[in-house]
Design an enzyme around this catalytic site. Structure first.
Site, PDB file in Angstrom:
ATOM      1  N   GLY A  26       0.817  -1.208   0.000  1.00  0.00           N
ATOM      2  CA  GLY A  26       0.000   0.000   0.000  1.00  0.00           C
ATOM      3  C   GLY A  26       0.853   1.261   0.000  1.00  0.00           C
ATOM      4  O   GLY A  26       2.095   1.188   0.066  1.00  0.00           O
ATOM      5  N   ASP A  27       0.198   2.405  -0.167  1.00  0.00           N
ATOM      6  CA  ASP A  27       0.865   3.721  -0.141  1.00  0.00           C
ATOM      7  C   ASP A  27       1.874   3.903  -1.264  1.00  0.00           C
ATOM      8  O   ASP A  27       2.849   4.643  -1.107  1.00  0.00           O
ATOM      9  CB  ASP A  27       1.562   3.953   1.209  1.00  0.00           C
ATOM     10  N   LYS A  51      -0.884   5.262  -5.751  1.00  0.00           N
ATOM     11  CA  LYS A  51      -1.906   4.853  -6.724  1.00  0.00           C
ATOM     12  C   LYS A  51      -2.844   6.006  -7.078  1.00  0.00           C
ATOM     13  O   LYS A  51      -3.280   6.121  -8.210  1.00  0.00           O
ATOM     14  CB  LYS A  51      -2.767   3.708  -6.151  1.00  0.00           C
ATOM     15  N   GLY A  52      -3.145   6.854  -6.070  1.00  0.00           N
ATOM     16  CA  GLY A  52      -4.088   7.953  -6.283  1.00  0.00           C
ATOM     17  C   GLY A  52      -3.608   8.850  -7.411  1.00  0.00           C
ATOM     18  O   GLY A  52      -4.369   9.212  -8.313  1.00  0.00           O
ATOM     19  N   GLY A 100      -6.055   5.772   1.730  1.00  0.00           N
ATOM     20  CA  GLY A 100      -5.844   7.227   1.706  1.00  0.00           C
ATOM     21  C   GLY A 100      -5.113   7.560   0.417  1.00  0.00           C
ATOM     22  O   GLY A 100      -3.917   7.354   0.317  1.00  0.00           O
ATOM     23  N   HIS A 101      -5.848   7.990  -0.590  1.00  0.00           N
ATOM     24  CA  HIS A 101      -5.241   8.255  -1.903  1.00  0.00           C
ATOM     25  C   HIS A 101      -5.031   9.766  -2.056  1.00  0.00           C
ATOM     26  O   HIS A 101      -5.984  10.524  -2.138  1.00  0.00           O
ATOM     27  CB  HIS A 101      -6.115   7.683  -3.021  1.00  0.00           C
ATOM     28  N   ARG A 154     -22.382 -14.057   6.304  1.00  0.00           N
ATOM     29  CA  ARG A 154     -23.741 -13.799   5.768  1.00  0.00           C
ATOM     30  C   ARG A 154     -24.631 -13.021   6.725  1.00  0.00           C
ATOM     31  O   ARG A 154     -25.835 -13.144   6.729  1.00  0.00           O
ATOM     32  CB  ARG A 154     -24.399 -15.124   5.333  1.00  0.00           C
ATOM     33  N   GLN A 202      -4.948  -0.238  -1.013  1.00  0.00           N
ATOM     34  CA  GLN A 202      -3.889  -1.024  -0.337  1.00  0.00           C
ATOM     35  C   GLN A 202      -2.966  -1.637  -1.416  1.00  0.00           C
ATOM     36  O   GLN A 202      -2.799  -1.028  -2.452  1.00  0.00           O
ATOM     37  CB  GLN A 202      -4.473  -2.098   0.581  1.00  0.00           C
ATOM     38  N   THR A 206      -4.103   7.965   6.195  1.00  0.00           N
ATOM     39  CA  THR A 206      -5.353   7.775   6.931  1.00  0.00           C
ATOM     40  C   THR A 206      -5.133   7.854   8.433  1.00  0.00           C
ATOM     41  O   THR A 206      -5.926   8.443   9.157  1.00  0.00           O
ATOM     42  CB  THR A 206      -5.971   6.401   6.557  1.00  0.00           C
ATOM     43  N   THR A 207      -4.038   7.274   8.907  1.00  0.00           N
ATOM     44  CA  THR A 207      -3.846   7.192  10.367  1.00  0.00           C
ATOM     45  C   THR A 207      -2.744   8.112  10.875  1.00  0.00           C
ATOM     46  O   THR A 207      -2.606   8.296  12.085  1.00  0.00           O
ATOM     47  CB  THR A 207      -3.457   5.753  10.758  1.00  0.00           C
ATOM     48  N   ARG A 254       5.546   5.359   8.577  1.00  0.00           N
ATOM     49  CA  ARG A 254       5.720   4.141   7.779  1.00  0.00           C
ATOM     50  C   ARG A 254       7.135   3.615   7.959  1.00  0.00           C
ATOM     51  O   ARG A 254       8.086   4.400   8.024  1.00  0.00           O
ATOM     52  CB  ARG A 254       5.478   4.427   6.303  1.00  0.00           C
ATOM     53  N   ASP A 295      12.301  10.677  -6.802  1.00  0.00           N
ATOM     54  CA  ASP A 295      12.985  11.870  -6.284  1.00  0.00           C
ATOM     55  C   ASP A 295      13.533  11.628  -4.878  1.00  0.00           C
ATOM     56  O   ASP A 295      14.546  12.207  -4.486  1.00  0.00           O
ATOM     57  CB  ASP A 295      12.032  13.082  -6.278  1.00  0.00           C
ATOM     58  N   ALA A 332       7.418   8.423 -11.573  1.00  0.00           N
ATOM     59  CA  ALA A 332       6.983   9.665 -10.935  1.00  0.00           C
ATOM     60  C   ALA A 332       8.084  10.170 -10.015  1.00  0.00           C
ATOM     61  O   ALA A 332       8.753   9.381  -9.351  1.00  0.00           O
ATOM     62  CB  ALA A 332       5.699   9.434 -10.158  1.00  0.00           C
TER      63      ALA A 332
HETATM   64  P1  IMP Z   1      -7.126  -2.764   8.071  1.00  0.00           P
HETATM   65  O1  IMP Z   1      -7.251  -2.714   6.591  1.00  0.00           O
HETATM   66  O2  IMP Z   1      -7.506  -1.494   8.751  1.00  0.00           O
HETATM   67  O3  IMP Z   1      -7.789  -3.976   8.655  1.00  0.00           O
HETATM   68  O4  IMP Z   1      -5.549  -2.946   8.406  1.00  0.00           O
HETATM   69  C1  IMP Z   1      -4.851  -4.159   8.129  1.00  0.00           C
HETATM   70  C2  IMP Z   1      -3.416  -3.886   7.697  1.00  0.00           C
HETATM   71  O5  IMP Z   1      -3.411  -3.237   6.435  1.00  0.00           O
HETATM   72  C3  IMP Z   1      -2.627  -2.965   8.635  1.00  0.00           C
HETATM   73  O6  IMP Z   1      -1.261  -3.351   8.617  1.00  0.00           O
HETATM   74  C4  IMP Z   1      -2.760  -1.600   7.982  1.00  0.00           C
HETATM   75  O7  IMP Z   1      -1.699  -0.742   8.308  1.00  0.00           O
HETATM   76  C5  IMP Z   1      -2.721  -2.002   6.523  1.00  0.00           C
HETATM   77  N1  IMP Z   1      -3.429  -1.034   5.665  1.00  0.00           N
HETATM   78  C6  IMP Z   1      -4.765  -0.877   5.526  1.00  0.00           C
HETATM   79  N2  IMP Z   1      -5.036   0.094   4.643  1.00  0.00           N
HETATM   80  C7  IMP Z   1      -3.845   0.549   4.215  1.00  0.00           C
HETATM   81  C8  IMP Z   1      -3.476   1.540   3.257  1.00  0.00           C
HETATM   82  O8  IMP Z   1      -4.305   2.186   2.599  1.00  0.00           O
HETATM   83  N3  IMP Z   1      -2.135   1.717   3.077  1.00  0.00           N
HETATM   84  C9  IMP Z   1      -1.204   0.984   3.731  1.00  0.00           C
HETATM   85  N4  IMP Z   1      -1.514   0.048   4.616  1.00  0.00           N
HETATM   86  C10 IMP Z   1      -2.819  -0.175   4.861  1.00  0.00           C
END
Ligand code: IMP
Length: 422
Positions: A12-13, A16-17, A40-41, A142, A223, A299-300, A304, A332, A407
Protein backbone atom coordinates in the site's frame (compact mmCIF):
# COMPACT_ATOMS: atom_id res chain seq x y z
CA UNK A 1 -7.62 -0.22 -24.65
CA UNK A 2 -10.99 -0.44 -22.92
CA UNK A 3 -10.18 -1.90 -19.51
CA UNK A 4 -7.26 -1.01 -17.31
CA UNK A 5 -6.44 -1.54 -13.63
CA UNK A 6 -4.19 0.22 -11.17
CA UNK A 7 -3.07 -1.99 -8.34
CA UNK A 8 -0.64 -1.43 -5.47
CA UNK A 9 2.25 -3.86 -5.96
CA UNK A 10 3.63 -3.59 -2.41
CA UNK A 11 2.10 -3.00 1.04
CA UNK A 12 0.00 0.00 0.00
CA UNK A 13 0.87 3.72 -0.14
CA UNK A 14 2.63 3.33 -3.49
CA UNK A 15 1.08 6.47 -5.01
CA UNK A 16 -1.91 4.85 -6.72
CA UNK A 17 -4.09 7.95 -6.28
CA UNK A 18 -1.77 10.08 -8.39
CA UNK A 19 -1.49 7.50 -11.20
CA UNK A 20 -5.25 6.90 -11.19
CA UNK A 21 -5.94 10.61 -11.33
CA UNK A 22 -3.59 10.94 -14.33
CA UNK A 23 -5.04 8.04 -16.28
CA UNK A 24 -8.63 8.89 -15.35
CA UNK A 25 -8.36 11.75 -17.80
CA UNK A 26 -8.44 9.17 -20.63
CA UNK A 27 -11.24 7.06 -19.09
CA UNK A 28 -15.00 7.25 -18.72
CA UNK A 29 -15.39 5.32 -15.46
CA UNK A 30 -13.16 4.89 -12.42
CA UNK A 31 -14.22 1.98 -10.22
CA UNK A 32 -13.19 1.04 -6.67
CA UNK A 33 -13.65 -2.68 -6.05
CA UNK A 34 -12.43 -3.46 -2.52
CA UNK A 35 -11.38 -2.02 0.82
CA UNK A 36 -12.98 0.99 2.40
CA UNK A 37 -11.94 4.21 4.09
CA UNK A 38 -8.78 2.53 5.39
CA UNK A 39 -7.31 3.76 2.08
CA UNK A 40 -5.84 7.23 1.71
CA UNK A 41 -5.24 8.26 -1.90
CA UNK A 42 -3.42 11.55 -2.10
CA UNK A 43 -3.63 13.75 -5.18
CA UNK A 44 -1.86 17.08 -5.65
CA UNK A 45 -3.17 19.46 -8.30
CA UNK A 46 -1.58 22.91 -8.65
CA UNK A 47 -0.25 22.76 -5.10
CA UNK A 48 -3.61 21.74 -3.63
CA UNK A 49 -3.72 18.45 -1.74
CA UNK A 50 -6.78 16.20 -1.79
CA UNK A 51 -6.93 12.94 0.15
CA UNK A 52 -9.60 10.48 -0.95
CA UNK A 53 -10.54 7.54 1.23
CA UNK A 54 -13.43 5.71 -0.36
CA UNK A 55 -14.45 7.98 -3.24
CA UNK A 56 -12.60 6.94 -6.44
CA UNK A 57 -9.64 9.05 -7.52
CA UNK A 58 -11.33 9.84 -10.85
CA UNK A 59 -13.66 12.24 -9.08
CA UNK A 60 -11.42 15.22 -9.81
CA UNK A 61 -12.26 14.79 -13.51
CA UNK A 62 -15.88 15.91 -13.91
CA UNK A 63 -16.29 13.91 -17.17
CA UNK A 64 -15.55 10.68 -15.27
CA UNK A 65 -18.18 8.51 -13.65
CA UNK A 66 -16.88 7.37 -10.24
CA UNK A 67 -18.17 4.02 -9.06
CA UNK A 68 -17.95 2.35 -5.65
CA UNK A 69 -18.37 -1.34 -6.41
CA UNK A 70 -20.02 -4.08 -4.35
CA UNK A 71 -16.70 -5.43 -3.02
CA UNK A 72 -16.15 -2.23 -1.02
CA UNK A 73 -17.06 -1.90 2.66
CA UNK A 74 -18.71 1.48 3.15
CA UNK A 75 -19.02 3.49 6.34
CA UNK A 76 -21.96 5.79 5.50
CA UNK A 77 -21.09 8.60 7.90
CA UNK A 78 -17.54 8.78 6.62
CA UNK A 79 -18.72 8.54 3.01
CA UNK A 80 -21.08 11.50 3.44
CA UNK A 81 -18.41 13.57 5.20
CA UNK A 82 -15.91 12.83 2.42
CA UNK A 83 -18.54 13.67 -0.17
CA UNK A 84 -19.25 17.03 1.47
CA UNK A 85 -15.54 17.82 1.51
CA UNK A 86 -15.01 16.84 -2.14
CA UNK A 87 -18.03 18.89 -3.20
CA UNK A 88 -16.09 21.94 -2.06
CA UNK A 89 -13.35 21.09 -4.56
CA UNK A 90 -15.09 19.61 -7.60
CA UNK A 91 -18.68 19.14 -8.76
CA UNK A 92 -19.99 15.77 -7.50
CA UNK A 93 -23.59 14.75 -8.07
CA UNK A 94 -25.57 11.51 -8.21
CA UNK A 95 -24.89 11.72 -11.95
CA UNK A 96 -21.14 11.27 -11.66
CA UNK A 97 -20.82 9.23 -8.45
CA UNK A 98 -22.52 5.87 -7.92
CA UNK A 99 -22.48 3.52 -4.96
CA UNK A 100 -23.30 -0.16 -5.27
CA UNK A 101 -26.58 -1.16 -3.62
CA UNK A 102 -24.84 -4.36 -2.52
CA UNK A 103 -21.69 -2.90 -1.00
CA UNK A 104 -21.36 -3.98 2.65
CA UNK A 105 -21.97 -1.41 5.40
CA UNK A 106 -19.51 -0.72 8.21
CA UNK A 107 -21.48 -0.06 11.39
CA UNK A 108 -20.45 1.42 14.72
CA UNK A 109 -19.94 -1.99 16.29
CA UNK A 110 -17.49 -2.98 13.55
CA UNK A 111 -15.33 -0.02 14.48
CA UNK A 112 -15.62 -0.80 18.20
CA UNK A 113 -14.70 -4.42 17.59
CA UNK A 114 -11.66 -3.52 15.47
CA UNK A 115 -10.35 -1.26 18.24
CA UNK A 116 -11.17 -3.71 21.06
CA UNK A 117 -9.37 -6.58 19.34
CA UNK A 118 -6.27 -4.52 18.63
CA UNK A 119 -6.17 -3.43 22.26
CA UNK A 120 -6.64 -6.99 23.50
CA UNK A 121 -3.92 -8.67 21.39
CA UNK A 122 -1.91 -10.78 21.83
CA UNK A 123 -1.09 -10.67 18.09
CA UNK A 124 -1.67 -7.15 16.84
CA UNK A 125 -2.20 -6.53 13.13
CA UNK A 126 -1.83 -2.78 13.38
CA UNK A 127 -5.15 -2.14 11.61
CA UNK A 128 -6.33 1.32 10.70
CA UNK A 129 -9.15 0.89 13.25
CA UNK A 130 -11.86 1.66 10.69
CA UNK A 131 -13.86 -1.52 11.21
CA UNK A 132 -12.77 -3.03 7.88
CA UNK A 133 -11.99 -6.57 9.08
CA UNK A 134 -15.12 -6.98 11.25
CA UNK A 135 -17.35 -5.73 8.40
CA UNK A 136 -15.86 -8.24 5.96
CA UNK A 137 -16.26 -10.96 8.60
CA UNK A 138 -19.97 -10.22 8.80
CA UNK A 139 -20.21 -10.25 5.01
CA UNK A 140 -18.58 -13.67 4.80
CA UNK A 141 -20.67 -15.05 7.67
CA UNK A 142 -23.74 -13.80 5.77
CA UNK A 143 -24.72 -11.37 8.50
CA UNK A 144 -23.60 -8.22 6.74
CA UNK A 145 -25.80 -5.24 6.01
CA UNK A 146 -25.90 -4.08 2.42
CA UNK A 147 -26.25 -0.45 1.34
CA UNK A 148 -29.72 -1.16 -0.08
CA UNK A 149 -30.82 -2.41 3.38
CA UNK A 150 -30.36 1.14 4.69
CA UNK A 151 -33.19 2.30 2.48
CA UNK A 152 -35.92 0.20 4.06
CA UNK A 153 -36.44 0.37 7.82
CA UNK A 154 -38.04 -3.06 8.22
CA UNK A 155 -35.27 -4.76 6.30
CA UNK A 156 -32.70 -2.82 8.29
CA UNK A 157 -34.20 -3.94 11.62
CA UNK A 158 -34.28 -7.54 10.41
CA UNK A 159 -30.72 -7.52 9.07
CA UNK A 160 -29.27 -5.73 12.07
CA UNK A 161 -31.03 -8.02 14.56
CA UNK A 162 -29.27 -10.94 12.92
CA UNK A 163 -26.39 -11.60 15.31
CA UNK A 164 -26.78 -8.41 17.34
CA UNK A 165 -27.50 -10.28 20.59
CA UNK A 166 -24.34 -12.31 20.09
CA UNK A 167 -22.34 -9.14 19.55
CA UNK A 168 -23.81 -7.41 22.59
CA UNK A 169 -22.83 -10.36 24.82
CA UNK A 170 -19.32 -10.49 23.34
CA UNK A 171 -18.78 -6.76 23.87
CA UNK A 172 -20.23 -6.71 27.37
CA UNK A 173 -18.54 -9.79 28.79
CA UNK A 174 -15.25 -9.97 26.93
CA UNK A 175 -14.46 -6.34 26.16
CA UNK A 176 -16.63 -4.59 28.78
CA UNK A 177 -18.02 -2.26 26.13
CA UNK A 178 -21.67 -1.27 25.82
CA UNK A 179 -22.66 -1.17 22.14
CA UNK A 180 -25.48 1.10 20.90
CA UNK A 181 -28.96 -0.46 21.08
CA UNK A 182 -30.49 -1.84 17.88
CA UNK A 183 -33.02 1.00 17.89
CA UNK A 184 -30.30 3.66 18.06
CA UNK A 185 -28.25 2.01 15.33
CA UNK A 186 -31.31 1.56 13.08
CA UNK A 187 -32.28 5.22 13.42
CA UNK A 188 -28.72 6.37 12.71
CA UNK A 189 -28.20 4.09 9.71
CA UNK A 190 -31.64 4.79 8.23
CA UNK A 191 -31.01 8.53 8.44
CA UNK A 192 -27.64 8.11 6.71
CA UNK A 193 -29.24 5.88 4.06
CA UNK A 194 -31.78 8.60 3.29
CA UNK A 195 -28.94 11.09 2.73
CA UNK A 196 -27.12 8.84 0.29
CA UNK A 197 -29.98 7.11 -1.52
CA UNK A 198 -29.68 9.17 -4.71
CA UNK A 199 -26.19 7.79 -5.25
CA UNK A 200 -27.17 4.15 -4.79
CA UNK A 201 -27.59 1.86 -7.79
CA UNK A 202 -26.85 -1.53 -9.31
CA UNK A 203 -23.26 -0.79 -10.30
CA UNK A 204 -22.66 -4.18 -11.92
CA UNK A 205 -25.33 -3.49 -14.56
CA UNK A 206 -24.08 0.06 -14.91
CA UNK A 207 -20.54 -1.12 -15.71
CA UNK A 208 -21.98 -3.77 -18.04
CA UNK A 209 -23.98 -1.16 -19.91
CA UNK A 210 -21.03 1.24 -20.21
CA UNK A 211 -18.66 -1.48 -21.41
CA UNK A 212 -21.18 -2.57 -24.03
CA UNK A 213 -21.22 1.03 -25.29
CA UNK A 214 -17.43 0.96 -25.65
CA UNK A 215 -16.71 3.18 -22.65
CA UNK A 216 -13.28 2.94 -21.04
CA UNK A 217 -13.12 1.65 -17.50
CA UNK A 218 -10.30 2.09 -15.02
CA UNK A 219 -10.33 -0.09 -11.89
CA UNK A 220 -8.66 1.52 -8.90
CA UNK A 221 -7.18 -0.76 -6.28
CA UNK A 222 -6.68 0.22 -2.65
CA UNK A 223 -3.89 -1.02 -0.34
CA UNK A 224 -1.51 -3.40 -2.15
CA UNK A 225 -1.08 -6.99 -3.32
CA UNK A 226 1.06 -7.87 -0.28
CA UNK A 227 -1.91 -6.92 1.94
CA UNK A 228 -4.32 -9.18 0.03
CA UNK A 229 -6.32 -11.56 2.25
CA UNK A 230 -5.18 -14.54 0.15
CA UNK A 231 -1.97 -13.46 -1.57
CA UNK A 232 -0.62 -11.22 1.17
CA UNK A 233 1.63 -11.69 4.18
CA UNK A 234 -1.09 -13.31 6.29
CA UNK A 235 -2.15 -12.58 9.03
CA UNK A 236 -0.64 -9.10 8.61
CA UNK A 237 -2.98 -8.19 5.78
CA UNK A 238 -6.20 -6.34 5.21
CA UNK A 239 -9.44 -8.29 4.84
CA UNK A 240 -10.15 -7.78 1.15
CA UNK A 241 -8.91 -9.01 -2.23
CA UNK A 242 -6.52 -6.24 -3.15
CA UNK A 243 -4.97 -8.22 -6.03
CA UNK A 244 -6.35 -8.35 -9.56
CA UNK A 245 -8.79 -11.15 -8.73
CA UNK A 246 -10.66 -8.69 -6.49
CA UNK A 247 -11.72 -6.73 -9.56
CA UNK A 248 -13.69 -9.68 -10.89
CA UNK A 249 -15.37 -10.36 -7.53
CA UNK A 250 -15.69 -6.79 -6.23
CA UNK A 251 -17.02 -4.91 -9.25
CA UNK A 252 -17.05 -7.12 -12.33
CA UNK A 253 -15.89 -6.70 -15.91
CA UNK A 254 -18.95 -8.13 -17.61
CA UNK A 255 -18.03 -9.78 -20.89
CA UNK A 256 -14.47 -8.47 -20.91
CA UNK A 257 -11.09 -9.07 -19.38
CA UNK A 258 -8.43 -6.73 -18.14
CA UNK A 259 -6.21 -5.50 -20.93
CA UNK A 260 -3.66 -3.49 -18.95
CA UNK A 261 -2.81 -4.04 -15.28
CA UNK A 262 -0.46 -1.42 -13.94
CA UNK A 263 1.28 -2.31 -10.71
CA UNK A 264 2.26 0.80 -8.79
CA UNK A 265 5.48 0.39 -6.81
CA UNK A 266 7.57 2.84 -4.86
CA UNK A 267 11.24 2.86 -5.87
CA UNK A 268 11.85 1.71 -2.29
CA UNK A 269 9.52 -0.18 0.07
CA UNK A 270 7.33 0.97 2.94
CA UNK A 271 4.93 -0.71 5.29
CA UNK A 272 2.58 0.52 8.03
CA UNK A 273 1.43 -1.74 10.80
CA UNK A 274 2.94 -5.04 11.87
CA UNK A 275 4.35 -7.90 9.81
CA UNK A 276 7.55 -9.12 8.17
CA UNK A 277 9.63 -6.73 6.06
CA UNK A 278 12.89 -8.33 4.84
CA UNK A 279 14.51 -5.16 3.44
CA UNK A 280 13.51 -2.85 6.31
CA UNK A 281 16.21 -0.30 7.18
CA UNK A 282 16.32 0.12 10.93
CA UNK A 283 19.08 2.75 10.79
CA UNK A 284 19.83 6.37 9.85
CA UNK A 285 19.21 5.73 6.18
CA UNK A 286 15.76 4.30 6.93
CA UNK A 287 15.03 7.44 8.98
CA UNK A 288 16.34 9.64 6.17
CA UNK A 289 14.05 7.99 3.60
CA UNK A 290 11.12 8.19 6.04
CA UNK A 291 11.67 11.90 6.62
CA UNK A 292 12.50 12.85 3.05
CA UNK A 293 9.60 10.81 1.67
CA UNK A 294 7.13 12.17 4.29
CA UNK A 295 6.30 8.57 5.02
CA UNK A 296 3.31 8.94 7.30
CA UNK A 297 0.02 7.09 6.76
CA UNK A 298 -2.51 9.25 4.87
CA UNK A 299 -5.35 7.78 6.93
CA UNK A 300 -3.85 7.19 10.37
CA UNK A 301 -0.81 9.51 10.41
CA UNK A 302 1.37 6.61 11.60
CA UNK A 303 5.06 6.53 10.64
CA UNK A 304 5.72 4.14 7.78
CA UNK A 305 8.57 1.68 8.06
CA UNK A 306 11.05 2.11 5.17
CA UNK A 307 13.49 -0.16 3.33
CA UNK A 308 15.09 -0.97 -0.03
CA UNK A 309 13.16 -2.11 -3.06
CA UNK A 310 12.36 -5.81 -2.72
CA UNK A 311 12.35 -7.56 -6.12
CA UNK A 312 11.45 -11.08 -4.88
CA UNK A 313 8.20 -9.64 -3.49
CA UNK A 314 7.60 -7.55 -6.59
CA UNK A 315 8.14 -10.56 -8.88
CA UNK A 316 5.55 -12.37 -6.79
CA UNK A 317 3.16 -9.41 -7.14
CA UNK A 318 3.61 -9.46 -10.93
CA UNK A 319 2.62 -13.13 -11.00
CA UNK A 320 -0.34 -12.91 -8.61
CA UNK A 321 -2.03 -10.08 -10.47
CA UNK A 322 -0.79 -10.59 -14.04
CA UNK A 323 0.74 -7.12 -13.97
CA UNK A 324 1.53 -5.89 -17.47
CA UNK A 325 3.57 -2.80 -16.58
CA UNK A 326 4.94 -0.94 -13.58
CA UNK A 327 4.50 2.65 -12.46
CA UNK A 328 7.55 3.42 -10.35
CA UNK A 329 6.98 6.27 -7.91
CA UNK A 330 8.89 8.55 -5.54
CA UNK A 331 12.17 8.34 -7.46
CA UNK A 332 12.98 11.87 -6.28
CA UNK A 333 13.31 10.52 -2.72
CA UNK A 334 16.17 8.24 -3.77
CA UNK A 335 18.01 11.03 -5.58
CA UNK A 336 21.15 12.17 -3.73
CA UNK A 337 21.13 9.34 -1.20
CA UNK A 338 24.60 8.30 -0.05
CA UNK A 339 23.96 4.68 -1.05
CA UNK A 340 21.50 2.88 -3.25
CA UNK A 341 20.62 -0.80 -3.15
CA UNK A 342 18.03 -3.21 -4.46
CA UNK A 343 17.25 -6.65 -3.04
CA UNK A 344 17.43 -8.97 -6.08
CA UNK A 345 16.91 -12.28 -4.21
CA UNK A 346 16.71 -13.86 -0.74
CA UNK A 347 18.76 -16.54 0.84
CA UNK A 348 16.36 -18.93 2.59
CA UNK A 349 17.76 -21.98 4.37
CA UNK A 350 20.90 -21.79 2.21
CA UNK A 351 18.89 -21.55 -1.02
CA UNK A 352 18.66 -18.52 -3.33
CA UNK A 353 15.04 -17.51 -3.89
CA UNK A 354 14.30 -14.98 -6.63
CA UNK A 355 10.52 -14.89 -6.35
CA UNK A 356 8.75 -14.87 -3.00
CA UNK A 357 5.94 -17.38 -2.74
CA UNK A 358 3.11 -18.03 -0.28
CA UNK A 359 4.25 -19.87 2.78
CA UNK A 360 7.82 -18.57 2.62
CA UNK A 361 9.01 -17.50 6.06
CA UNK A 362 9.87 -13.88 5.32
CA UNK A 363 11.29 -13.47 8.83
CA UNK A 364 13.95 -16.00 7.86
CA UNK A 365 14.68 -14.54 4.42
CA UNK A 366 18.09 -12.87 4.15
CA UNK A 367 18.01 -10.18 1.46
CA UNK A 368 20.80 -10.30 -1.16
CA UNK A 369 21.57 -6.80 -2.41
CA UNK A 370 22.92 -5.26 -5.58
CA UNK A 371 24.50 -1.84 -5.04
CA UNK A 372 24.07 0.95 -7.57
CA UNK A 373 25.96 4.17 -8.08
CA UNK A 374 23.55 6.68 -6.48
CA UNK A 375 21.90 9.07 -8.94
CA UNK A 376 21.45 12.77 -8.28
CA UNK A 377 18.89 13.74 -10.90
CA UNK A 378 16.77 16.81 -10.17
CA UNK A 379 14.21 15.75 -12.81
CA UNK A 380 14.09 19.31 -14.04
CA UNK A 381 13.40 18.37 -17.65
CA UNK A 382 16.90 17.34 -18.77
CA UNK A 383 17.91 13.86 -19.85
CA UNK A 384 17.94 11.30 -17.03
CA UNK A 385 21.43 10.40 -15.83
CA UNK A 386 22.99 7.08 -16.85
CA UNK A 387 22.95 6.06 -13.14
CA UNK A 388 19.20 6.65 -13.02
CA UNK A 389 18.66 4.75 -16.28
CA UNK A 390 20.72 1.83 -14.95
CA UNK A 391 18.57 1.65 -11.81
CA UNK A 392 15.28 1.66 -13.75
CA UNK A 393 16.60 -0.75 -16.41
CA UNK A 394 17.62 -3.26 -13.74
CA UNK A 395 14.13 -3.20 -12.20
CA UNK A 396 12.49 -3.59 -15.57
CA UNK A 397 14.72 -6.49 -16.61
CA UNK A 398 14.29 -8.22 -13.27
CA UNK A 399 10.51 -8.04 -13.42
CA UNK A 400 10.17 -8.89 -17.08
CA UNK A 401 7.60 -6.13 -17.67
CA UNK A 402 8.16 -2.50 -18.65
CA UNK A 403 8.41 0.43 -16.27
CA UNK A 404 5.76 2.33 -18.22
CA UNK A 405 5.57 5.35 -15.92
CA UNK A 406 7.86 6.94 -13.40
CA UNK A 407 6.98 9.67 -10.94
CA UNK A 408 9.39 12.05 -9.26
CA UNK A 409 7.17 14.27 -7.10
CA UNK A 410 3.64 14.55 -5.75
CA UNK A 411 2.17 16.89 -8.38
CA UNK A 412 0.20 15.72 -11.42
CA UNK A 413 2.95 17.04 -13.71
CA UNK A 414 5.86 15.32 -11.98
CA UNK A 415 5.65 12.19 -14.03
CA UNK A 416 7.15 10.66 -17.17
CA UNK A 417 5.18 8.32 -19.42
CA UNK A 418 7.56 5.86 -21.09
CA UNK A 419 4.64 3.96 -22.54
CA UNK A 420 1.40 5.15 -24.10
CA UNK A 421 -1.70 3.99 -22.25
CA UNK A 422 -4.24 4.65 -24.95
P1 IMP B 1 -7.13 -2.76 8.07
O1 IMP B 1 -7.25 -2.71 6.59
O2 IMP B 1 -7.51 -1.49 8.75
O3 IMP B 1 -7.79 -3.98 8.65
O4 IMP B 1 -5.55 -2.95 8.41
C1 IMP B 1 -4.85 -4.16 8.13
C2 IMP B 1 -3.42 -3.89 7.70
O5 IMP B 1 -3.41 -3.24 6.44
C3 IMP B 1 -2.63 -2.97 8.63
O6 IMP B 1 -1.26 -3.35 8.62
C4 IMP B 1 -2.76 -1.60 7.98
O7 IMP B 1 -1.70 -0.74 8.31
C5 IMP B 1 -2.72 -2.00 6.52
N1 IMP B 1 -3.43 -1.03 5.67
C6 IMP B 1 -4.76 -0.88 5.53
N2 IMP B 1 -5.04 0.09 4.64
C7 IMP B 1 -3.85 0.55 4.22
C8 IMP B 1 -3.48 1.54 3.26
O8 IMP B 1 -4.31 2.19 2.60
N3 IMP B 1 -2.14 1.72 3.08
C9 IMP B 1 -1.20 0.98 3.73
N4 IMP B 1 -1.51 0.05 4.62
C10 IMP B 1 -2.82 -0.18 4.86
Amino acid sequence: MQTMAIIGAQWGDEGKGKITDLLAEKCDLVVRYQGGHNAGHTIWVNGQKTVLHVIPSGVLHPHCLSVIGHGVVLEPENFLAELAKIKGITPVTPENLKVSATATVITNYHKLLDAAREAQGPEKIGTTGKGIGPAYEDKVSRRGIKVKDLLDKDTLVRRLSNGYAEKAVLFKHLYQIEIPSIEEEVERLYRLGESMKDYVTDTFSLIDEKLAKGKRVLYEGAQGILLDIDYGTYPFVTSSSTAGAGIYTGAGIPGKKLEEVIGVAKAYTTRVGEGPFPTELIDDLGEEIQTKGHEFGATTGRKRRCGWLDLPLLRYAVKCSHLTSIALTKLDILSNLRELKVCYAYEVNGRVVECAYPGINLYGAKPLYKSFTPFSDDFGGGKPSKEFEAYVAFIQESLGIPVGIYAYGPDRNQVVFRQKYS
